[in-house]
Design an enzyme around this catalytic site. Structure first.
Site, PDB file in Angstrom:
ATOM      1  CB  VAL A   1     115.765  48.011  -4.508  1.00  0.00           C
ATOM      2  CG1 VAL A   1     117.257  48.238  -4.750  1.00  0.00           C
ATOM      3  CG2 VAL A   1     114.974  49.265  -4.873  1.00  0.00           C
TER       4      VAL A   1
ATOM      5  CB  CYS B   1     115.526  42.549   2.708  1.00  0.00           C
ATOM      6  SG  CYS B   1     115.319  43.014   0.972  1.00  0.00           S
TER       7      CYS B   1
ATOM      8  N   GLY C   1     105.895  54.753   7.276  1.00  0.00           N
ATOM      9  CA  GLY C   1     104.953  55.757   6.801  1.00  0.00           C
ATOM     10  C   GLY C   1     104.991  57.098   7.495  1.00  0.00           C
TER      11      GLY C   1
ATOM     12  CB  SER D   1     118.342  51.107   5.563  1.00  0.00           C
ATOM     13  OG  SER D   1     119.134  50.468   4.604  1.00  0.00           O
TER      14      SER D   1
ATOM     15  CG  ASN E   1     117.458  44.185   5.998  1.00  0.00           C
ATOM     16  OD1 ASN E   1     116.406  43.646   6.336  1.00  0.00           O
ATOM     17  ND2 ASN E   1     117.615  44.789   4.838  1.00  0.00           N
TER      18      ASN E   1
ATOM     19  CB  ILE F   1     107.291  47.306  10.404  1.00  0.00           C
ATOM     20  CG1 ILE F   1     106.476  48.394   9.723  1.00  0.00           C
ATOM     21  CG2 ILE F   1     106.647  46.847  11.660  1.00  0.00           C
ATOM     22  CD1 ILE F   1     105.066  47.977   9.306  1.00  0.00           C
ATOM     23  CG  ASN F   2     112.296  45.880   5.990  1.00  0.00           C
ATOM     24  OD1 ASN F   2     111.936  46.508   4.989  1.00  0.00           O
ATOM     25  ND2 ASN F   2     113.498  45.354   6.086  1.00  0.00           N
TER      26      ASN F   2
END
Lengths: 305, 256
Positions: A71, A130, A244, A21, A127, A191-192
């Site tokens: 963002v 964030c 990553g 996402s 989510n 992971i986020n």
């Protein structure tokens, strides 16, 4: 040729490669570069019940082997998504999964309900991680009680596949994973981004308007792999690994550590076609070692002698 | 996404290089004001692609020109490219300047500052090609930072300012006497934001239509990451990469 199919809850992916996402728009942005229907799934941009303008510019800082972003969940809201974006993506022949965010339990539930009404969206990714919003977001994902509360509430109204995206900005991610599993999550994605910061030394100011932001890219991969490995020992639900991944070796690494599927995020910016290369690479890897199904890779890590 | 071959790498000045790239096949259509995302390989600290404006397209020789200012590790790495090297680029990206109809007799002034002059060369060439007469007002810190002046002169009159007075009139572009002496109907500008802001104020005061080309900090370049946003007049965020990089000044919040 090995079978690449994997199941996440009731969701069947044609292969374990999905896009993360916030890095792949609504898929449409990448159609010029590749056949996006080859993907196992696309997790579209974070969506909230109300439209959000996101954080002020600047929102991005390049860092060694990665980037920071702030963002702040800019999106036009769930109703706009349902009315204007969904019609354009619903017939794409892959799993279109919506990343759902909120600022309170109620807004998470409302957003999940709005998306639930869309027939061709087979799953949501909740989510709770964030790092770039003032209210909600990561606040729910850093305590077991907060994570449990929002997953419990969404689970009550949402019957399709529920994936919960976990934050690495916690003392013990396995506890959060256990808490969301106990509330009925079908899978976790992890992971986020990791909370980070960068400074412009000439101006003596932070680079991001929000001072801190979320770190992603190859620099976070070892942390993500470690967390997937630890979590795979702690929960029974499938793990979708991310953090990553930039080639098929990285993807296999996550799967061996315990992931059933993977997401590719930041590297889409460097090579818009990387996800297809990862699918092909995983396929060849399976053939090379005689795996009949890609599912055999999950947790196949051999620790010790 | 294309792998292009470096045909020439000219160091125009200590801090600028001009890369001339070519492809095995005909390069795609490119409009003035559009940009490319250049991949920088084998550099320890850089990660993202570098957005670079299209300086010129030489159709006859199938060449794409990129004028690169050496500002950081990525651009310094690109400046070491040698003929024969392959550079991966996404192109063409974004929307260009609004092109007039052929033979439009409005007076176009193209105002560039520093490396922001780069896209104005291709814009000037494309305007001249459709029989529209561009004039150029180019500014920089010092003489050495003003590049490609001879090329600009092929397409129209060139007015110059330098901050140290080493070439042309001393001062900023908005101080140049031509702005008082001549009348223009359309301004297209690219350069540092403070410069473009004063150009936009000048244009607004004179009621001249004005387009600005932005270079916000960018990651994907294709509208996916939402990092490069700019505020619109009605307070929304739009992506510079896909909604721009060229905007009519009236779309933005700058003068509000």
């Amino acid at each position: 040729m090995a079978s690449l199919e994997v199941k996440i809850g009731n969701l069947l992916l044609k292969n374990p490669v999905t896009t993360a996402s916030g890095t792949f728009g609504y898929g449409i942005e990448y159609m010029d570069f590749m056949d996006i229907s080859r993907l196992g799934g696309i997790i579209v941009k974070g969506t909230t019940i109300q439209p959000r303008e996101g954080n002020p510019y600047p929102r991005m800082a390049e860092t060694p082997a990665g980037m920071l972003n702030a963002v702040g969940l800019q999106n036009k809201g769930a109703a706009y998504f349902a009315e204007h974006i969904y019609p354009n993506i619903k017939d794409i022949d892959t799993n279109m999964i919506v990343n759902v965010s909120g600022s309170s339990v109620e807004t998470y539930v409302e957003c999940a309900e709005t998306i639930d009404a869309l027939e061709k969206i087979p799953a949501i990714e909740l989510n709770i991680s964030c790092p770039n919003v003032k209210q909600g977001g990561m606040a729910f994902g850093v305590t077991c009680s907060g994570a449990a509360e929002v997953v419990r509430a969404v689970r009550k109204v949402y019957g399709k596949t529920l994936i919960v995206k976990l934050s690495p900005n916690v003392t013990d991610i396995t506890e959060i994973a256990r808490a969301v599993e106990a509330e009925g999550a079908d899978a976790v994605s992890m992971i986020n981004t990791m909370l980070g910061m960068a400074v412009d030394v000439e101006k003596r100011k932070p680079i991001l308007s929000t001072v801190t932001g979320g770190l992603s890219g190859p620099c976070v991969k070892p942390v993500a792999v470690r967390m997937v490995w630890q979590t795979s020992k702690a929960v029974k639900i499938p793990i979708i690994g991310l953090g990553g991944i930039s080639n098929w070796q990285d993807a296999v690494e996550f799967m061996l550590a315990g992931a059933s599927a993977i997401q590719i995020g930041t590297y889409n910016f460097i090579d818009p076609t990387v996800s297809l290369k990862v699918i092909d690479g995983i396929n060849e890897y399976c053939d090379r070692y005689g795996f009949k199904s890609v599912t055999e890779l999950t947790g196949a890590l051999e620790v010790g002698a | 996404m294309l792998d292009l071959e470096v045909r020439e790498n000219l160091r125009l000045h200590q801090n600028y290089c001009l890369l001339k790239l070519t492809g095995k096949e005909q390069l795609p259509e490119m409009r003035p004001g559009q940009f490319v995302q250049v991949r920088v390989d084998n550099s320890a600290k850089t990660f993202l692609r570098r957005p670079i404006s299209i300086n010129f397209v030489n159709r006859r020789d199938n060449e794409l020109w990129l004028l690169i200012q050496l500002v950081g590790e990525g651009t310094r790495k690109l400046a070491t490219s040698k003929p024969g090297d392959i550079i991966n680029v996404l192109l063409p990206l974004g929307n260009g300047f609004t092109m007039p109809a052929a033979n439009d007799n409005r007076r176009f002034l193209l105002i560039g500052g520093g490396v922001g002059t780069a896209p104005l060369l291709y814009l000037g060439a494309c305007l001249k090609a459709i029989n529209v007469q561009p004039q150029f007002l180019l500014g920089a810190r010092s003489k050495g930072d003003l590049l490609q002046l001879d090329l600009f002169r092929q397409y129209g009159d060139v007015y110059v300012t330098t901050e140290d007075g080493s070439l042309g009139e001393k001062g900023y572009v908005t101080d140049h006497s031509v702005l008082k002496e001549k009348h223009f109907d359309q301004i297209c500008t690219c350069g540092p934001k403070p410069m473009m802001l004063s150009v936009a104020r000048y244009a607004a005061a004179k009621q001249i239509a004005c387009e600005v080309s932005l270079e916000n900090r960018m990651a994907c370049g294709i509208g996916a990451c939402l990092c490069c946003v700019e505020k619109t007049r009605d307070d929304h965020h739009v992506c510079v990469c896909t909604d721009g990089p060229v905007f009519n000044i009236n779309e933005l919040s700058w003068l509000v």
